[in-house]
Motif scaffolding. Sequence first.
Motif, mmCIF file in Angstrom:
data_model
loop_
_atom_site.group_PDB
_atom_site.id
_atom_site.type_symbol
_atom_site.label_atom_id
_atom_site.label_comp_id
_atom_site.label_asym_id
_atom_site.label_seq_id
_atom_site.Cartn_x
_atom_site.Cartn_y
_atom_site.Cartn_z
ATOM 1 N N ALA A 158 0.814 -1.223 0.000
ATOM 2 C CA ALA A 158 0.000 0.000 0.000
ATOM 3 C C ALA A 158 0.846 1.271 0.000
ATOM 4 C CB ALA A 158 -0.954 -0.002 1.196
ATOM 5 N N ARG A 159 1.768 1.394 0.899
ATOM 6 C CA ARG A 159 2.587 2.610 1.006
ATOM 7 C C ARG A 159 3.472 2.797 -0.231
ATOM 8 N NH1 ARG A 159 -0.210 3.088 4.924
ATOM 9 N NH2 ARG A 159 0.197 2.997 7.125
ATOM 10 N N GLN A 160 3.945 1.685 -0.776
ATOM 11 C CA GLN A 160 4.814 1.778 -1.948
ATOM 12 C C GLN A 160 4.072 2.299 -3.166
ATOM 13 O OE1 GLN A 160 5.864 -2.245 -1.571
ATOM 14 N NE2 GLN A 160 7.624 -1.856 -0.260
ATOM 15 N N PHE A 161 2.768 2.115 -3.203
ATOM 16 C CA PHE A 161 1.965 2.622 -4.313
ATOM 17 C C PHE A 161 1.295 3.951 -3.972
ATOM 18 C CE2 PHE A 161 2.028 -1.877 -5.731
ATOM 19 C CZ PHE A 161 2.516 -1.667 -7.016
ATOM 20 N N GLY A 162 1.675 4.557 -2.846
ATOM 21 C CA GLY A 162 1.183 5.887 -2.496
ATOM 22 C C GLY A 162 -0.141 5.915 -1.754
ATOM 23 N N PHE A 163 -0.561 4.815 -1.186
ATOM 24 C CA PHE A 163 -1.808 4.786 -0.419
ATOM 25 C C PHE A 163 -1.486 5.075 1.039
ATOM 26 C CE2 PHE A 163 -2.708 2.181 -4.102
ATOM 27 C CZ PHE A 163 -3.932 2.674 -4.500
ATOM 28 N N ASN A 164 -2.063 6.140 1.556
ATOM 29 C CA ASN A 164 -1.849 6.525 2.942
ATOM 30 C C ASN A 164 -3.185 6.612 3.656
ATOM 31 O OD1 ASN A 164 1.030 6.952 2.746
ATOM 32 N ND2 ASN A 164 0.531 8.738 1.505
ATOM 33 N N GLU A 165 -3.134 6.509 4.972
ATOM 34 C CA GLU A 165 -4.359 6.618 5.753
ATOM 35 C C GLU A 165 -4.923 8.021 5.628
ATOM 36 O OE1 GLU A 165 -3.836 5.201 9.750
ATOM 37 O OE2 GLU A 165 -2.600 3.535 9.034
ATOM 38 N N ALA A 166 -6.241 8.115 5.651
ATOM 39 C CA ALA A 166 -6.932 9.398 5.525
ATOM 40 C C ALA A 166 -7.513 9.789 6.885
ATOM 41 C CB ALA A 166 -8.044 9.284 4.492
ATOM 42 N N PRO A 167 -7.656 11.088 7.129
ATOM 43 C CA PRO A 167 -8.241 11.514 8.405
ATOM 44 C C PRO A 167 -9.762 11.412 8.382
ATOM 45 C CG PRO A 167 -7.700 13.430 7.092
ATOM 46 C CD PRO A 167 -7.203 12.229 6.325
ATOM 47 N N PHE A 168 -10.331 11.103 9.520
ATOM 48 C CA PHE A 168 -11.785 11.106 9.666
ATOM 49 C C PHE A 168 -12.271 12.546 9.805
ATOM 50 C CE2 PHE A 168 -10.800 6.802 11.130
ATOM 51 C CZ PHE A 168 -11.768 6.073 10.461
ATOM 52 N N PHE A 169 -13.508 12.785 9.433
ATOM 53 C CA PHE A 169 -14.141 14.087 9.656
ATOM 54 C C PHE A 169 -14.729 13.999 11.055
ATOM 55 C CE2 PHE A 169 -16.536 17.784 9.443
ATOM 56 C CZ PHE A 169 -16.435 18.419 8.222
ATOM 57 N N GLU A 170 -14.071 14.652 12.000
ATOM 58 C CA GLU A 170 -14.487 14.565 13.399
ATOM 59 C C GLU A 170 -15.045 15.891 13.880
ATOM 60 O OE1 GLU A 170 -11.241 13.138 15.735
ATOM 61 O OE2 GLU A 170 -11.172 11.231 14.678
ATOM 62 N N ALA A 171 -15.954 15.801 14.826
ATOM 63 C CA ALA A 171 -16.513 16.989 15.441
ATOM 64 C C ALA A 171 -15.465 17.620 16.347
ATOM 65 C CB ALA A 171 -17.754 16.628 16.265
#
Length: 183
Positions: A158-171
């Motif tokens: 995943a990281r090698q292909f540029g996939f990173n964790e995304a942030p949640f939309f939090e209150a």
Amino acid sequence: MTFIIAAAIAAGIVLWLMMTYNGLVNLRNMMQEGWSGIDVQLKRRFDLIPNLVETVNGYASHEKETLQNVTSARTAVTNAGGDHEKRLEAENMLTGTLRTLFAVAESYPDLKANTNFLNLQEQLSAIENDLQMARRYYNGTVRNLNTAIQKFPAVLIARQFGFNEAPFFEAEDGEKAVPKVSF
């Protein structure tokens, strides 16, 4: 015979890589679609705010600080641009200032009875409901993407292909607080 086994293993690995990569691309696109849905609702709310501020200003012109705070928060949203984290922070600030604006409106019975104000308030309420649904969809897609990225064996590529964790939309913290009700 060894060549056929090696070719089958190589084909299996290539097939797995393709399926994993395509699955991650699908999840990333769904997350981006979710953000787009939030963006549409935020734009609707953003466009409604000047009318709301102008209506309140006509009745409560001495509430300049509140009106300026709403305008400043709206400007902060514009200035955040494409930076998702800054945009989320600015949107939370705007939500807080809108709550303050409606609290001020409670002090003006003529304003609360104004048809234009009631219509704007109703539109904003509908937008907030749509925004809540868009946030849920976005957070669901972020959860799915983050889970897929973190799972073994996808984590290996995943990281090698540029996939990173995304942030949640939090209150924001103030939005999580339980309101105090007294009789």
